[in-house]
Design an enzyme around this catalytic site. Structure first.
Site, mmCIF file in Angstrom:
data_model
loop_
_atom_site.group_PDB
_atom_site.id
_atom_site.type_symbol
_atom_site.label_atom_id
_atom_site.label_comp_id
_atom_site.label_asym_id
_atom_site.label_seq_id
_atom_site.Cartn_x
_atom_site.Cartn_y
_atom_site.Cartn_z
ATOM 1 N N HIS A 181 12.880 4.665 4.067
ATOM 2 C CA HIS A 181 13.243 4.653 5.290
ATOM 3 C C HIS A 181 14.155 4.083 5.930
ATOM 4 O O HIS A 181 14.736 4.765 7.292
ATOM 5 C CB HIS A 181 11.824 3.265 5.756
ATOM 6 C CG HIS A 181 10.478 3.825 6.012
ATOM 7 N ND1 HIS A 181 10.230 5.587 4.973
ATOM 8 C CD2 HIS A 181 9.921 3.076 5.120
ATOM 9 C CE1 HIS A 181 8.655 5.216 4.979
ATOM 10 N NE2 HIS A 181 8.704 4.182 3.981
ATOM 11 N N GLU A 216 1.743 -1.060 -2.393
ATOM 12 C CA GLU A 216 1.360 -0.599 -0.290
ATOM 13 C C GLU A 216 0.065 -0.001 -0.490
ATOM 14 O O GLU A 216 -0.315 0.442 0.427
ATOM 15 C CB GLU A 216 2.493 0.232 -1.239
ATOM 16 C CG GLU A 216 3.724 -0.180 -1.094
ATOM 17 C CD GLU A 216 5.238 1.611 -0.307
ATOM 18 O OE1 GLU A 216 4.852 1.046 1.051
ATOM 19 O OE2 GLU A 216 5.026 1.607 -1.422
ATOM 20 N N ASP A 244 2.580 -1.220 4.767
ATOM 21 C CA ASP A 244 1.963 -0.189 4.297
ATOM 22 C C ASP A 244 0.507 -0.214 3.861
ATOM 23 O O ASP A 244 -0.224 0.181 3.393
ATOM 24 C CB ASP A 244 2.816 0.790 3.216
ATOM 25 C CG ASP A 244 3.132 1.905 4.153
ATOM 26 O OD1 ASP A 244 2.618 2.908 4.374
ATOM 27 O OD2 ASP A 244 5.000 2.051 3.599
#
Length: 259
Positions: free
Chosen positions: A43, A148, A174
């Site tokens: 990310h 996640e 997540d």
């Protein structure tokens, strides 16, 4: 001391989280009080070249370095190690097969299938012979599989049992999305905290390490009690925002006191 040796000694470590793909910025982050620094390719904005260059100032600061690779980029796990990272975090490891592929990229035979070529790592760490490096690498490097999703939770024991997987990294944001079936993103969602504690307990029972991203610093003590040893935090965005907020508040307070 290496990241592995400090975790093995029972220390609780805090890693900064770098997403700005610039070696000078990484250098500034590495000079702060964090125990180690993670470069985020998933990310964050880091890419292969910025990881190659960004690991150098972390090593120069005498701190362990980690890299979070993009989803499914297990080839990058090997490259991160060849660049000098001590640990790699792989996101969205949702099956035992994902774990096997990740471990294969992280470990030399006979545990995995990592190709030889520590072109930057060996001189950057600068000690011992190449034979020593080969002999010790599988033990020294750490492979963290991110947990996640509900799919990952369902096969957690299989992931933990995979040779070459050294620990898990819980992604609470997540995980909260998966837990609530897309209802919310809340890293401290109370309904999932018992399960997050269970994930750490199962990791320890399997002889593996447990790491987690700490979005809210107030929850740090709670997750440490659960058994999480490696706490990730402090992106450049957060550090700049917090530093600016504190600095401006102090200046305005001083100005107000003189009026």
């Amino acid at each position: 001391m290496s990241l592995k040796s400090r975790l093995a000694a029972g220390e609780t470590l805090c890693t900064a989280w770098s997403g700005v793909p610039d070696a000078l910025t990484v250098e500034l982050v590495a000079q702060q009080g964090f125990d180690c620094v993670t470069l985020d390719m998933q990310h964050g904005g880091h890419h292969e070249d910025s990881v190659l260059r960004g690991l150098a100032p972390v090593l120069a600061a005498g701190k362990p370095s980690l890299v979070r690779i993009p989803v499914g980029r297990f080839d990058m796990a090997s490259r991160a190690l060849d660049f000098g990272a001590e640990a790699v975090i792989a996101p969205m490891v949702n099956s035992v097969e994902d774990a096997r592929q990740f471990a294969a990229a992280m470990k030399y035979p006979p545990v995995g299938a990592r190709s030889w070529g520590p072109t930057y790592a060996f001189p950057r760490h600068g000690q011992g012979s190449q034979q020593d490096w080969l002999r010790k690498s599988n033990e020294r490097t750490l492979a963290f599989a991110m947990i996640e999703t509900r799919a990952a939770l369902d096969v957690l024991d299989g992931i933990l049992a995979t040779p070459g997987i050294d620990g898990i990294f819980l992604g609470p944001s997540d995980f909260s999305i998966a837990w609530t079936k897309g209802g919310t993103v809340d890293s401290t969602h109370e309904d999932m905290m018992e399960t997050i504690a269970d994930v750490a307990a199962r990791a320890h029972a399997a002889g593996k390490y447990a790491a987690i991203f700490v979005v809210d610093p107030a929850v740090a003590g709670r997750v440490v009690k659960m058994g999480y040893q490696l706490l990730a935090m402090g992106s450049e965005h957060a550090l700049i925002a917090l530093g600016a907020s504190v600095l401006l508040a102090d200046v305005k307070k001083s100005i107000g006191n003189r009026q």
